[in-house]
Design an enzyme around this catalytic site. Structure first.
Site, PDB file in Angstrom:
ATOM      1  N   GLU A 185     -10.051  -1.035   4.084  1.00  0.00           N
ATOM      2  CA  GLU A 185     -10.785  -0.542   5.242  1.00  0.00           C
ATOM      3  C   GLU A 185     -12.167  -1.199   5.327  1.00  0.00           C
ATOM      4  OE1 GLU A 185      -9.059   0.947   7.301  1.00  0.00           O
ATOM      5  OE2 GLU A 185      -8.443   2.978   6.792  1.00  0.00           O
ATOM      6  N   ASP A 214       0.838  -1.196   0.000  1.00  0.00           N
ATOM      7  CA  ASP A 214       0.000   0.000   0.000  1.00  0.00           C
ATOM      8  C   ASP A 214       0.875   1.250   0.000  1.00  0.00           C
ATOM      9  OD1 ASP A 214       0.781  -0.493   2.637  1.00  0.00           O
ATOM     10  OD2 ASP A 214      -1.239  -0.890   3.357  1.00  0.00           O
ATOM     11  N   HIS A 253      -8.419  -3.739   9.450  1.00  0.00           N
ATOM     12  CA  HIS A 253      -7.989  -3.665   8.055  1.00  0.00           C
ATOM     13  C   HIS A 253      -6.737  -4.510   7.809  1.00  0.00           C
ATOM     14  CE1 HIS A 253      -5.339   0.264   8.554  1.00  0.00           C
ATOM     15  NE2 HIS A 253      -4.578  -0.798   8.652  1.00  0.00           N
ATOM     16  N   ASN A 295      -8.908  -1.320  13.195  1.00  0.00           N
ATOM     17  CA  ASN A 295     -10.289  -1.515  12.730  1.00  0.00           C
ATOM     18  C   ASN A 295     -10.429  -2.806  11.925  1.00  0.00           C
ATOM     19  OD1 ASN A 295      -8.877  -0.865  10.480  1.00  0.00           O
ATOM     20  ND2 ASN A 295     -10.110   0.907   9.887  1.00  0.00           N
TER      21      ASN A 295
HETATM   22  C1  GLP Z   1      -0.848   0.457   8.413  1.00  0.00           C
HETATM   23  C2  GLP Z   1      -0.611  -0.404   7.194  1.00  0.00           C
HETATM   24  C3  GLP Z   1      -1.218  -1.741   7.358  1.00  0.00           C
HETATM   25  C4  GLP Z   1      -0.819  -2.337   8.682  1.00  0.00           C
HETATM   26  C5  GLP Z   1      -1.251  -1.487   9.806  1.00  0.00           C
HETATM   27  C6  GLP Z   1      -0.887  -2.055  11.168  1.00  0.00           C
HETATM   28  O1  GLP Z   1      -2.143   0.962   8.461  1.00  0.00           O
HETATM   29  N1  GLP Z   1      -1.111   0.142   5.995  1.00  0.00           N
HETATM   30  O2  GLP Z   1      -0.795  -2.553   6.300  1.00  0.00           O
HETATM   31  O3  GLP Z   1      -1.421  -3.576   8.803  1.00  0.00           O
HETATM   32  O4  GLP Z   1      -0.599  -0.248   9.615  1.00  0.00           O
HETATM   33  O5  GLP Z   1       0.127  -1.320  11.716  1.00  0.00           O
HETATM   34  P1  GLP Z   1       1.107  -1.773  12.840  1.00  0.00           P
HETATM   35  O6  GLP Z   1       1.860  -2.918  12.312  1.00  0.00           O
HETATM   36  O7  GLP Z   1       1.985  -0.570  13.048  1.00  0.00           O
HETATM   37  O8  GLP Z   1       0.280  -2.102  14.017  1.00  0.00           O
END
Ligand code: GLP
Length: 252
Positions: free
Chosen positions: A143, A67, A138, A136
């Site tokens: 989302e 992403d 995702h 959430n």
């Molecule tokens: C961001 C990324 C996601 C990831 C999420 C979780 O939003 N786009 O791909 O899963 O963070 O983040 P973390 O690993 O910092 O908890």
């Protein structure tokens, strides 16, 4: 879904890196979809260390970022393209011509998403992808909503995602882009091996909801991984701590 429960973040990172190294050894031209976020940073560190020790090479590997934010360029330190360089790519032998990422600055974002999807498909789809779980539910930036999108697409980020990710922008929600580009759920479901990493007490509620509730719910995108033919969760004891152990054992 399969599940590994490891002692802590370091062991989660090592285990995840070992699975990546196993995959790249059995298919050196692995199509690897790279995640950002805090969860995979430890894994990247182990991969870089193993590369430096001569235990693995990524010379023929092809990478696609999972992403990207819209409106910031690859040389901006908050972009995910920059994140991949900072934590992984600049230290290893992936060839620059084999590094692909969504262009968050594209004039025609829809067209850019379409060609990104076509580029992934032209190589036979993703072999390996890794993601953390957003608060959430995702995965990548898919989302929650009344429907999920199949292929790479532009997404309006949820308020919760903007708030969570503001920690990377000096805590200022106003600086977080409101839109992003994400690979889609079909690309995720067709990925040959999909890994999910979660560690820490702040992930415990997410793991509980994901494992104890068996609904396939577009309002909880990670639940779709129940239908994935080859998905492995690698979590630590803190992340597992709120979930009924009898349920978790079914996946071990
Ligand atoms: C961001 C990324 C996601 C990831 C999420 C979780 O939003 N786009 O791909 O899963 O963070 O983040 P973390 O690993 O910092 O908890």
């Amino acid at each position: 879904m399969k599940l590994f429960i490891e002692k802590d973040y370091d062991v989660v990172s090592k285990k995840t890196a070992e699975l990546v190294v196993g995959a790249v050894k059995s298919k050196p031209d692995l199509i690897f979809c790279l995640p950002a976020g805090s969860s995979p940073i430890g894994m990247y560190k182990v991969l870089v260390d193993m590369y430096k020790q001569g235990e693995v090479s990524f010379r023929d590997m092809i990478t696609y970022d999972m992403d990207e934010y819209v409106g910031i360029s690859a040389d901006n330190e908050n972009s995910y393209a920059y994140f991949m360089q900072k934590h992984f790519l600049k230290f290893v032998d992936v060839k620059s011509e084999n590094v692909f990422y969504p262009d968050g600055m594209a004039a025609d974002l829809e067209e850019m998403c379409k060609s990104y999807s076509e580029s992934i498909a032209s190589k036979g789809g993703l072999d390996l992808a890794i993601t953390g779980i957003g608060s959430n539910g995702h995965i990548a930036f898919n989302e929650p909503g009344d429907k999920l999108i199949a292929n790479t697409h532009v997404v309006n980020l949820d308020e919760t995602t903007i708030q969570n990710n503001s920690r990377f922008f000096g805590g200022d929600m106003n600086l977080v882009p409101k839109k992003a580009v994400s690979i889609g759920m079909e690309e995720i479901m067709k990925c040959k091996l999909f890994l999910v990493v979660a560690s820490g007490k702040h992930k415990a509620d997410l793991i509980k909801r994901t494992f104890e509730n068996t609904d396939i719910d577009p309002m909880w995108p990670v639940s779709f991984l129940r239908m994935h033919p080859n998905c492995i969760f690698i979590i630590d004891e803190d992340a597992a701590s709120l979930t009924d152990i009898k349920i978790l054992k079914k996946y071990i």
